[in-house]
Design a protein around this motif. Structure first.
Motif, short mmCIF file in Angstrom:
data_model
loop_
_atom_site.label_atom_id
_atom_site.label_comp_id
_atom_site.label_asym_id
_atom_site.label_seq_id
_atom_site.Cartn_x
_atom_site.Cartn_y
_atom_site.Cartn_z
N MET A 1 13.01 -4.66 21.79
CA MET A 1 12.03 -3.59 21.63
C MET A 1 10.98 -3.72 22.74
O MET A 1 10.44 -4.78 22.96
CB MET A 1 11.36 -3.71 20.27
N THR A 2 10.73 -2.61 23.45
CA THR A 2 9.75 -2.57 24.53
C THR A 2 8.86 -1.36 24.33
O THR A 2 9.34 -0.27 24.00
CB THR A 2 10.45 -2.46 25.89
N THR A 3 7.57 -1.55 24.54
CA THR A 3 6.61 -0.46 24.47
C THR A 3 5.64 -0.58 25.63
O THR A 3 5.08 -1.64 25.85
CB THR A 3 5.83 -0.50 23.14
N TYR A 4 5.46 0.51 26.37
CA TYR A 4 4.49 0.55 27.46
C TYR A 4 3.40 1.55 27.13
O TYR A 4 3.68 2.67 26.70
CB TYR A 4 5.16 0.98 28.78
N ASN A 5 2.15 1.16 27.34
CA ASN A 5 1.01 2.05 27.15
C ASN A 5 0.87 2.90 28.43
O ASN A 5 0.51 2.39 29.48
CB ASN A 5 -0.26 1.24 26.90
N SER A 91 19.30 0.75 22.40
CA SER A 91 19.91 1.38 23.56
C SER A 91 19.97 2.91 23.48
O SER A 91 20.07 3.57 24.51
CB SER A 91 21.31 0.83 23.80
N THR A 92 19.90 3.49 22.29
CA THR A 92 19.93 4.95 22.17
C THR A 92 18.67 5.50 21.51
O THR A 92 18.61 6.68 21.16
CB THR A 92 21.16 5.41 21.36
N ASN A 93 17.66 4.67 21.33
CA ASN A 93 16.43 5.08 20.65
C ASN A 93 15.24 4.82 21.56
O ASN A 93 14.66 3.73 21.55
CB ASN A 93 16.28 4.33 19.33
N ALA A 94 14.89 5.81 22.37
CA ALA A 94 13.76 5.68 23.29
C ALA A 94 13.04 7.02 23.36
O ALA A 94 13.62 8.07 23.09
CB ALA A 94 14.23 5.26 24.68
N GLY A 95 11.77 7.00 23.71
CA GLY A 95 11.02 8.24 23.82
C GLY A 95 9.55 8.00 24.05
O GLY A 95 9.14 6.92 24.50
N LEU A 96 8.75 8.99 23.72
CA LEU A 96 7.30 8.94 23.84
C LEU A 96 6.70 9.08 22.45
O LEU A 96 7.20 9.85 21.63
CB LEU A 96 6.80 10.07 24.73
N MET A 97 5.61 8.36 22.20
CA MET A 97 4.92 8.48 20.92
C MET A 97 3.44 8.22 21.13
O MET A 97 3.04 7.62 22.13
CB MET A 97 5.48 7.50 19.89
N THR A 98 2.64 8.69 20.19
CA THR A 98 1.21 8.44 20.25
C THR A 98 0.86 7.30 19.30
O THR A 98 1.65 6.92 18.45
CB THR A 98 0.40 9.68 19.85
#
Length: 111
Positions: A1-5, A91-98
């Motif tokens: 799991m990776t998250t970038y601000n 691998s198939t679950n990525a996107g943008l979120m607030t």
């Protein structure tokens, strides 16, 4: 799991690419996403009805794909919301979120 601000972005529109071309290899718009001065990935937009590819995830970047009809709402989110995250949860679950916000929030509303 990776998250970038994501705290900055740049938009690219191609004048030579028709918005009716449903080739999954021909994006008609793109948003380049940054965390500080570090490039973290892009959101590419394809003609509505195009079969969208799975996200492309590397050790340093996440590349996501959307239908062109989503461009305005994603630009609005990047302009008006904070924080905004570029994420991958597989691998198939990525996107943008607030980030979390209170319900019923109205910008500029006095209590």
């Amino acid at each position: 799991m990776t998250t970038y601000n994501i705290d900055s972005y740049a938009v690219r529109r191609w004048s030579s690419r028709p918005t009716t071309n449903r080739s999954p290899g021909v994006a008609v718009a793109g948003i380049f996403l940054y965390q500080g001065s570090t490039y973290r990935g892009y959101a590419y937009f394809f003609a509505d009805g195009t079969d969208l590819a799975d996200p492309v995830i590397t050790s340093q970047t996440i590349h996501v794909h959307f239908s062109l009809s989503e461009l305005d709402s994603i630009l609005q989110m990047l302009r008006e919301e904070r924080p905004v995250y570029l994420y991958e949860f597989g691998s198939t679950n990525a996107g943008l979120m607030t980030g979390r916000e209170p319900t019923g929030e109205e910008e500029g509303r006095n209590g």
